[in-house]
Design a protein around this motif. Structure first.
Motif, short mmCIF file in Angstrom:
data_model
loop_
_atom_site.label_atom_id
_atom_site.label_comp_id
_atom_site.label_asym_id
_atom_site.label_seq_id
_atom_site.Cartn_x
_atom_site.Cartn_y
_atom_site.Cartn_z
N SER A 149 29.23 62.55 18.93
CA SER A 149 27.93 62.93 19.51
C SER A 149 28.11 64.11 20.45
O SER A 149 29.10 64.21 21.18
N LEU A 150 27.12 65.03 20.39
CA LEU A 150 27.11 66.21 21.24
C LEU A 150 25.67 66.70 21.34
O LEU A 150 24.94 66.71 20.33
N ILE A 151 25.25 67.07 22.53
CA ILE A 151 23.88 67.54 22.72
C ILE A 151 23.63 68.77 21.84
O ILE A 151 24.42 69.71 21.83
N GLY A 152 22.52 68.74 21.11
CA GLY A 152 22.17 69.84 20.23
C GLY A 152 22.66 69.67 18.82
O GLY A 152 22.38 70.51 17.96
N TYR A 153 23.40 68.56 18.56
CA TYR A 153 23.92 68.29 17.22
C TYR A 153 23.54 66.87 16.79
O TYR A 153 23.37 65.98 17.63
N TYR A 154 23.43 66.68 15.48
CA TYR A 154 23.13 65.35 14.97
C TYR A 154 24.33 64.43 15.17
O TYR A 154 25.48 64.83 14.95
N GLU A 155 24.07 63.22 15.60
CA GLU A 155 25.14 62.23 15.76
C GLU A 155 25.70 61.88 14.38
O GLU A 155 24.98 61.75 13.41
N GLN A 156 27.02 61.71 14.33
CA GLN A 156 27.68 61.50 13.04
C GLN A 156 28.66 60.34 13.14
O GLN A 156 29.36 60.18 14.14
N GLU A 157 28.72 59.53 12.10
CA GLU A 157 29.66 58.41 12.02
C GLU A 157 30.60 58.63 10.84
O GLU A 157 30.16 58.99 9.75
N THR A 158 31.89 58.42 11.10
CA THR A 158 32.91 58.66 10.07
C THR A 158 33.85 57.46 10.00
O THR A 158 34.44 57.08 11.02
N PRO A 159 34.01 56.83 8.83
CA PRO A 159 34.96 55.72 8.71
C PRO A 159 36.39 56.22 8.78
O PRO A 159 36.70 57.34 8.35
N VAL A 160 37.27 55.39 9.30
CA VAL A 160 38.68 55.74 9.44
C VAL A 160 39.41 55.36 8.16
O VAL A 160 39.29 54.24 7.67
#
Length: 262
Positions: free
Chosen positions: A172-183
């Protein structure tokens, strides 16, 4: 006959030498034998530490016994602090080691190592976060979805934390879409974050606030600073704008000296 007797005496002498050597090995002094846990139990040390790391304990043991410690200072310092003010055996002192550390006796040396965690399947996850142009993104929060664990990327967009296969990381970062990534099983992650469209819109500062350019309904004019420098030096900013922007009128509030313009 004499030759057989001489051969028999020579063999007998050899057996006697072997017997003497065996007896000497059986009766070696205790100082020449390999140390064992019994020696650790018999060696007593008066430990006096208050809220200290274990390396301070090791120093007192080395000062009072022939044992020497071999360890990684970083691993020992991360094992917490301890307070001891009594006389203990070296074996009892080693029993106070944190659960993350273990010891091994090698001669007069005591090797302190970190226990390998075989049950959790955790590993060191490392990676890099960039934007769509492959430019590094510093300050990205990288957290484990199922645990209260998070780190922040450095100036090069790099990060590292402990995790395992089956975990999911959230970026997560302001100005960017939150992203989830499996390990996965490699332990290396390269993530590209997509900026939000709202962050790309041009913002215009107007006299009565701010507004996005696409929503602005009034006319906009601009004057460069270089144009104002070419005007006479005795003019103020308001006087310098006169005649430079279409539709803008600069008027004197009154005819009195020093009156302001609007």
């Amino acid at each position: 006959m004499n030759g057989q007797l001489a051969e028999w005496l020579q063999v007998r002498a050899g057996w006697m030498i072997c017997l003497v050597l065996a007896c000497c090995c059986l009766y070696l002094p205790a100082s020449a034998q390999q140390p064992s846990t019994a020696v650790l139990r018999a060696s007593m040390v008066d430990i006096r530490v208050a809220n200290e790391t274990f390396d301070k304990v090791f120093e007192q043991v080395e000062a009072a016994t022939p044992f020497r410690f071999v360890y990684n200072p970083n691993e020992v310092s991360s094992g917490g602090r301890i307070t001891i003010k009594k006389k203990l055996s070296v074996e009892a002192v080693l029993a106070l080691l944190p659960a993350s550390l273990q010891y091994e006796l090698r001669g007069r040396n005591i090797l302190i190592t970190r226990k390998e965690d075989m049950g959790t399947g955790k590993q060191l996850l490392a990676g890099r976060v960039t934007d769509l142009q492959n430019k590094p993104l510093p300050g990205v929060t990288v957290g484990m979805k199922a645990a209260q664990l998070a780190v922040v990327t450095d100036e090069a967009g790099r990060f590292s934390l402990e995790g395992g296969a089956g975990d999911t990381l959230r970026f997560s970062l302001i100005g960017y879409y939150e992203q989830e990534t499996p390990v996965g099983t490699t332990g290396l992650l390269y993530v590209r974050m997509q900026p939000k469209q709202a962050a790309l819109r041009e913002v215009v500062v107007i006299g009565y606030g701010t507004s996005s350019k696409e929503n602005l309904t009034t006319a906009i004019g601009n004057v460069k600073g270089e144009d104002l420098k070419n005007r006479p030096s005795n003019m103020n900013v308001m006087q310098g704008l006169a005649g430079r922007v279409a539709g803008v009128s600069v008027m004197m509030n009154s005819g009195k000296p020093g009156a302001t313009r609007s």
